[in-house]
Enzyme design. Structure first.
Site, mmCIF file in Angstrom:
data_model
loop_
_atom_site.group_PDB
_atom_site.id
_atom_site.type_symbol
_atom_site.label_atom_id
_atom_site.label_comp_id
_atom_site.label_asym_id
_atom_site.label_seq_id
_atom_site.Cartn_x
_atom_site.Cartn_y
_atom_site.Cartn_z
ATOM 1 N N VAL A 1 14.340 3.596 -20.411
ATOM 2 C CA VAL A 1 14.976 2.321 -20.736
ATOM 3 C C VAL A 1 14.699 1.872 -22.159
ATOM 4 O O VAL A 1 15.479 1.114 -22.736
ATOM 5 C CB VAL A 1 14.514 1.217 -19.752
ATOM 6 C CG1 VAL A 1 14.957 1.526 -18.353
ATOM 7 C CG2 VAL A 1 12.998 1.020 -19.825
ATOM 8 N N LYS B 1 8.887 9.279 -8.074
ATOM 9 C CA LYS B 1 10.123 9.100 -7.305
ATOM 10 C C LYS B 1 10.198 10.057 -6.131
ATOM 11 O O LYS B 1 11.092 9.941 -5.280
ATOM 12 C CB LYS B 1 11.342 9.261 -8.212
ATOM 13 C CG LYS B 1 11.464 8.156 -9.259
ATOM 14 C CD LYS B 1 12.625 8.384 -10.190
ATOM 15 C CE LYS B 1 12.808 7.197 -11.145
ATOM 16 N NZ LYS B 1 11.629 6.970 -12.009
#
Length: 641
Positions: A450, A405
């Site tokens: 997730v 990221k």
């Protein structure tokens, strides 16, 4: 109590055997015509023979073994005990002036081994017969007749004989077809699983190929699921560092198994070379990556391992886990916040770590979007505090855990991690310590990922929420990521940003579907998949490199070095000083954009910041574009002053 009764029974049997064998040996040696002298001699010596044999057997542990699990080692124990007692008896006979034929001693020795061994083997046979008669045993089929499959089969036959029955193996190797292994036959190949399971009334299928790629495992599991059998899998190669496989390690098939990648080849000698006997400190030691790093480091026999984190419960857990497994090095749990510069300096001065792994960071993208000042304090200035402390005490190596990221960041979290990379590069220029960073994508099962969220949603009956149907992410297991971080650390010469080979990106919607199916449900029918839209700071696709960076290969096939441009330490320090003096979210976003020209965030529009004004002036721009030899350097003590 039961064990004592069995041991006493074995002693009685042995006493009878060692008393009878000398007379059987005499009969065989003299072909039935035995001089009465020998009969009288052995009758007179019988008490001593029995005592010597039984005492020797006791000290060789023949009455402290679980004979229902008997194997070659137990047979060797019997041979050793009989041989030792025979030598003692022969010496005794010689001492009292008895001259016996040597062949008689050999026959005696051999017969005792045969009869004592037969008594133990009888116990194995009884256990095996009980297993065959027990209708409650789980009929088990093993996929994979290699080393892992053989280890599982051995345990089933020796330890789980009363609960599991091995019916056979499945293996795609032509040579192994119809061969026998642990009294069970290789019954076919992977395409024969359904037929074999039906024919042999299989209850459980164990996939015992730890090196199997995720795509291959997915195909085998799908076939196994259609049989209606319980399916278990041996953990992947990353979780089996020592190569040992046990039944206790078997587990239900999980998402980590279906995404399994090719095994990483580690240079264990090189890794041990910079960790063995060293004082090692890990920040964020209670987190997902930090705790796994601690587990991997502990296997390399450091002199000391300092577990630094601000969450007392997580540090307590990893501290207790390591203390239960290791007692050959010092373990020091430390509760500290990387944002507390004075505290960090005191910790480093006390323990003087030689190798530092900096894993502490705020990683949750939406949360950091809502409070960018906290992301800056922790990810940027926390990193600087730890890096400067390592420099002050003269650490040898400093490795920072970064993220994909940080590449063309669209989030505050990504931008702060890119600035942290710049700090690490800068510190390497002005310090004798080797500073480097390791950049990789998401890790399965980490906090905030997730996968735990999807599992909770499935357990509640759905829906499973996904932000966008086209969202993709790079994934890696926690053990794999940690092992590659250690390997990269052993290769660091200073200033590198290592990039791990993350393989192919995975669609999040496919992951969700796999998890639903692994739960025995059908996506769309039993559990709804709902798309909610991108959250602040999120991208559809993550990148490991910018278009301009590129990579250089290393001697490890899964580790690369990003070709990053030189950092101007003086200009970076000035920009950090300005950023440190502001805590207003708008100003934080403004200065992050000035520091990272590739930072593109929706927050820029939200705060009405003109992107044209974010063009760094010539001096600040050089913080990203200076080439080797152009930068103006300054002492580390002035960095950010």
């Amino acid at each position: 109590m039961r064990h004592r009764v069995l041991s006493f029974s074995l002693m009685l049997i042995d006493a009878f055997v060692v008393a009878a064998v000398p007379f059987i040996a005499l009969y065989l040696r003299f072909e039935g015509v035995v001089d009465p002298y020998y009969y009288k001699l052995f009758i007179d010596s019988l008490p001593e023979i029995i005592v010597v044999r039984l005492v020797t057997f006791y000290f060789f542990g023949l009455y402290h073994r679980l004979w229902r699990y008997a194997s070659i080692s137990e047979l060797l124990g019997i041979i050793g005990a009989v041989t030792a007692s025979s030598i003692i008896i022969s010496v005794f006979m010689y001492a009292i002036g008895v001259d016996l034929p040597r062949s008689l001693a050999v026959i005696n020795w051999l017969l005792v081994i045969v009869f004592v061994g037969a008594s133990r083997m009888f116990i194995r046979v009884l256990s095996f017969m009980r297993q065959r008669q027990n209708e409650q045993t789980t009929r088990t089929l093993i996929v994979g007749a290699g080393d892992a499959g053989a280890m599982i089969a051995r345990e089933i036959c020796q330890r789980y004989y009363d609960t599991k029955k091995l019916v056979g193996f499945i293996d795609d190797d032509d040579y192994k077809q119809s061969k026998m292994l642990f009294q069970a036959k290789v019954l076919g190949k992977s395409q024969d699983i359904r037929q074999v399971a039906e024919e042999y009334k299989v209850d459980e299928i164990i996939v015992a190929i730890p090196s199997l790629a995720g795509s291959q495992l997915r195909e085998i599991v799908q076939v196994c699921k259609k049989t209606g059998c319980t399916v278990k899998v041996v953990p992947g190669i990353y979780e089996l560092i020592d190569g040992k496989v046990t039944v206790q390690q078997l587990r239900n098939v999980d998402l980590e198994d279906l995404l399994r990648r090719d095994p990483v080849k580690l240079d264990l000698e090189q890794i041990a070379g910079y960790l063995k006997g060293k004082r090692v400190l890990v920040t964020g030691a209670g987190g997902s990556i930090g705790s796994e790093l601690c587990r991997q480091i502990a296997k390399r026999s450091p002199q000391m391992l300092v577990l630094l984190g601000k969450g007392e419960n997580s540090i307590y857990e990893i501290d207790r886990e390591l203390r239960e497994k290791y007692n050959n090095f010092a373990i020091e749990p430390v509760i500290a916040d990387v944002r507390d510069e004075k505290r960090i300096n005191n910790v480093f001065a006390r323990f003087k770590p030689q190798v530092v792994f900096h894993a502490a960071a705020h990683k949750h993208v939406p949360l950091m979007e809502a409070q960018p000042e906290e992301a800056v304090r922790n990810n940027i200035f926390g990193t600087r505090n730890v890096a400067q402390a390592a420099d002050k005490i003269g650490a040898e190596t400093f490795i920072m855990i970064s993220t994909d990221k940080a590449v063309n960041p669209t989030s505050v979290m990504g931008a702060t991690k890119r600035v942290a990379e710049l700090i690490v590069q800068t510190m390497n220029v002005v310090s004798k310590t080797k500073f480097a960073a390791v950049r990789f994508g998401n890790v399965l099962g980490s906090r905030g990922s997730v996968v735990p969220l999807f599992r909770r949603q499935i357990a509640m009956g759905g829906p499973v929420t996904i932000t966008h149907p086209d969202m993709k992410r790079y994934f890696m297991t926690i053990p794999e990521a940690s092992q590659l971080v250690l390997q990269a650390g052993s290769m660091a010469s200073g200033g590198e940003v290592f990039v791990l080979d993350m393989g192919e990106p995975v669609k999040i919607v496919d992951m969700a579907s796999d998890l639903i199916e692994l739960s025995g449900l059908k996506p769309g029918r039993d559990i709804e998949i709902k798309f909610t839209g991108l959250r602040p700071g999120e991208k559809l696709f993550e990148e490991l490199l910018t278009a301009e960076e590129g990579t250089a290969s290393t001697k490890h096939e899964k580790i690369f070095v990003a070709n990053l441009k030189r950092v101007d330490e003086r200009q970076l320090a000035r920009a950090l000083q300005s950023l440190q003096s502001v805590m207003d979210p708008e100003q934080v976003i403004y200065w992050l954009a000035k520091l990272i020209p590739t930072y593109h965030s929706s927050q820029l529009k939200y705060y009405g910041i003109d992107t044209n004004e974010l063009k760094l002036d010539a001096k600040t721009q050089s913080a990203h574009q200076s080439m080797p030899g152009e930068a103006q350097y300054q002492p580390v003590s002035d960095l950010g002053a």
